[in-house]
Design an enzyme around this catalytic site. Structure first.
Site, PDB file in Angstrom:
ATOM      1  N   GLU A 153       1.077  -1.244   0.061  1.00  0.00           N
ATOM      2  CA  GLU A 153       0.092  -0.134  -0.055  1.00  0.00           C
ATOM      3  C   GLU A 153       0.949   1.161  -0.139  1.00  0.00           C
ATOM      4  O   GLU A 153       2.049   1.252  -0.007  1.00  0.00           O
ATOM      5  CB  GLU A 153      -0.965   0.004   1.487  1.00  0.00           C
ATOM      6  CG  GLU A 153      -1.903  -1.218   1.096  1.00  0.00           C
ATOM      7  CD  GLU A 153      -2.923  -0.949   2.306  1.00  0.00           C
ATOM      8  OE1 GLU A 153      -4.200  -0.819   2.085  1.00  0.00           O
ATOM      9  OE2 GLU A 153      -2.464  -1.115   3.581  1.00  0.00           O
ATOM     10  N   HIS A 155     -11.181  10.057   6.467  1.00  0.00           N
ATOM     11  CA  HIS A 155     -10.953   8.397   6.672  1.00  0.00           C
ATOM     12  C   HIS A 155     -10.413   8.127   8.341  1.00  0.00           C
ATOM     13  O   HIS A 155     -10.785   7.114   8.801  1.00  0.00           O
ATOM     14  CB  HIS A 155      -9.852   7.887   5.698  1.00  0.00           C
ATOM     15  CG  HIS A 155      -9.460   6.339   5.815  1.00  0.00           C
ATOM     16  ND1 HIS A 155     -10.676   5.440   5.560  1.00  0.00           N
ATOM     17  CD2 HIS A 155      -8.347   5.989   5.855  1.00  0.00           C
ATOM     18  CE1 HIS A 155      -9.941   4.218   5.732  1.00  0.00           C
ATOM     19  NE2 HIS A 155      -8.643   4.470   6.042  1.00  0.00           N
TER      20      HIS A 155
HETATM   21  C1  SIN Z   1      -7.035   0.525   2.903  1.00  0.00           C
HETATM   22  O1  SIN Z   1      -7.425  -0.691   2.524  1.00  0.00           O
HETATM   23  O2  SIN Z   1      -6.717   1.523   1.783  1.00  0.00           O
HETATM   24  C2  SIN Z   1      -7.163   1.318   4.015  1.00  0.00           C
HETATM   25  C3  SIN Z   1      -6.149   0.668   4.652  1.00  0.00           C
HETATM   26  C4  SIN Z   1      -5.896   1.831   5.938  1.00  0.00           C
HETATM   27  O3  SIN Z   1      -6.547   2.822   6.054  1.00  0.00           O
HETATM   28  O4  SIN Z   1      -4.821   1.637   6.502  1.00  0.00           O
END
Ligand code: SIN
Length: 529
Positions: free
Chosen positions: A125, A346
């Protein structure tokens, strides 16, 4: 006087990963634990779920000790880079180091992660220099973790009160002694030498968010009213890819960053890359960078969204079943290969200030998970460090509760629910979304502060009013912090102060005579970072 009174060694407010990990760990060590869960009894079939944990998709960032391409030092360095100078290395290292052991314990409690040949599969990520995110059910990591913890709780000796909302942390001579709450319309009390707040985040301060409906800043408000300090609340992280549905409010579908880790690409409505030339990590740059690149692309094209091109992701629906279901529920489909997305509120990177054991400045009051500011997330949380922190700090707070189990407490008179200032929820959310989101400036912040000051008192006798009161106090604290930070750093961007200061300062606030006042500034890093 409250209508019913209970006693426990530990009362936990919240039933996500931090709250249930703490509760289970404490109960396993012989403590009598009560969990107050604002949501309904956990059920895998519920259309709407009450914990942010359930909705977490990407996974848990954790260093597999058997991985030869990764190390705690590398994970720390990625965390520090994402945190834009405000991540506290000394506080973060033990959290990251304890991750593998905490995940192993979670597996022991029934969680199953996607694996092949006896090893966890790992994805990537934003901000991570290697693949280190373990996941479950493809992108259903949070749901699987919640299921494991919910099942373990049901099979344990924990007392979980569902649909019970916390009204006040009760204190005696500055020490937490319990929680007053409302359950089935009855005002009740749990007396306990340790209170843990693990209520999740604040997403509903904004009009559209990836957070569940109950993310209304309850923990921040409860802790401030109890005398604890908050810090770095201006750093509300906007996820770059929340599914775009015109005009939609409230919880919206998250499109996991792992989609980009598996080949998804952000493009504007004309098909050009959103992040080209912006950062060496491209679409996998830290989240604040990508969110701002998305916003810049929207401004450039005049469109109200960009696209996530998923045509390069193999077998999308099988790898990302949660995203696929959310897209379909929103009346869209994944077959065209282009998902309309926008940045969405978020995660709260700051929170209630805690030490490495989850302790606040109020003896007996602990905070863990998104509600806490441990120093790990700095000005911009590294993706998937949040479930990790909830797990690790959940265990730490349980150890604290064990140490405090024999601390004597006095059962004080219980104050009435009383009244609290509230503002119409949509008015608050629209103002915060317009002036206190990805872009801020002095005029906009002053305008919102003046609007929030027009709030009027209402009797705090039902959940909606209590949540509105939490939203108001949390919004006031975010605005106060954003006004005080005259620089741009991580998730906080001021049009009137576009540069990053040389010193990274964490600023604490307390509630004094109902005013939010700065009560501490700490230099986290001195260099220009
Ligand atoms: C995501 O899956 O993009 C969210 C993961 C996160 O917010 O750490």
């Amino acid at each position: 006087m409250a209508d019913t009174e209970r006693r426990a060694d530990l009362v936990v407010v919240g039933a996500g990963i931090a709250g249930l990990t703490a509760a289970l760990s404490a109960a396993e060590r012989g403590l009598d634990v009560i969990v107050l869960n604002k949501g309904a009894s956990w059920s895998p079939d519920g259309a709407e779920q009450s914990t942010a944990t359930f909705y977490a998709q990407g996974g848990i960032a954790v260093v597999d000790p058997g991985a030869d391409d990764d190390s705690i030092a590398l994970h720390l360095s990625d965390t520090l880079a994402a945190g834009a100078g405000l991540t506290d290395a000394a506080a973060s290292e033990p959290i990251l180091s304890d991750g593998w052991s905490a995940v192993t314990q979670l597996v022991g409690r029934g969680a199953e992660f996607d694996s092949a040949h006896g090893r966890f599969l790992r994805t990537r990520e934003g901000g991570h220099s290697v693949r280190r995110i373990i996941h479950a059910g493809g992108d259903a990591t949070g749901a699987r973790v919640q299921a494991a913890l919910g099942t373990a709780a049901a099979e344990s000796r924990l007392r979980v009160l569902d649909r019970a909302w916390a009204a006040q942390v009760l204190t005696d001579a500055g020490q937490a002694v319990g929680v007053s709450y409302v359950h089935g319309g009855v005002h009740s009390v749990v007396w306990a030498p340790t209170v843990l707040l693990a209520t999740g985040g604040v997403g509903h301060v904004y009009a559209a968010t990836t957070n569940p409906a109950g993310a209304t800043g309850d923990g921040v408000a409860l802790a401030l009213r109890a005398g604890a300090r908050v810090a770095d609340l201006e750093f509300v992280q906007f996820h770059p890819t929340m599914l775009f549905v015109p005009g939609a409010r409230g919880r919206r579908t998250l499109v996991s960053e792992a989609v980009r880790g598996e080949g998804g690409r952000l493009v504007d409505v004309d098909g050009s890359s959103v992040t080209a030339g912006v950062h060496s990590l491209g679409d996998l740059a830290p989240r604040d960078v990508v969110a701002r690149a998305v916003r810049a692309a929207m401004e450039r094209t005049g469109a109200d969204h960009v696209y996530l091109d998923i045509t390069g992701v193999d077998d999308f629906a099988a790898r990302f079943p949660t995203v696929t279901a959310g897209v379909r529920t929103s009346g869209l489909d994944v077959d065209g290969g282009m998902l309309p997305v926008v940045p969405g509120a978020h995660y709260l990177c700051g929170g209630v200030v805690t030490d490495d054991a989850g302790r606040t400045g109020v003896p007996g009051l602990l905070v863990a998970g998104e509600t806490a500011r441990t120093g790990l997330h700095g000005a911009n949380r590294l993706a998937s460090n949040s479930l990790l922190e909830g797990l690790v700090m959940g265990r730490q707070t349980a150890a604290q509760a064990v140490e405090r189990a024999s601390v004597p407490i006095r059962e004080i008179g219980v104050p009435a629910l009383g009244s609290a200032a509230v503002l119409d929820r949509s008015v608050l959310q629209d103002a915060m979304s317009a002036r206190v989101a990805l872009d801020r400036d002095a005029a906009g912040l002053a305008e919102v502060a003046a609007l929030l000051a027009t709030a009027a008192p209402r009797d705090r006798d039902d959940l909606r009013v209590a949540e509105d009161a939490s939203l108001l106090l949390t919004a006031r604290a975010i605005v106060a912090a954003a006004r005080a930070r005259r620089e741009s750093r991580g998730a906080h961007s001021r049009a009137d102060f576009p540069e990053r200061s040389e010193r990274a300062v964490s600023r604490g606030f307390a509630l004094v005579d109902d005013e939010l006042v700065v009560i501490g500034e700490r230099v986290v890093a001195d260099a220009l970072v």
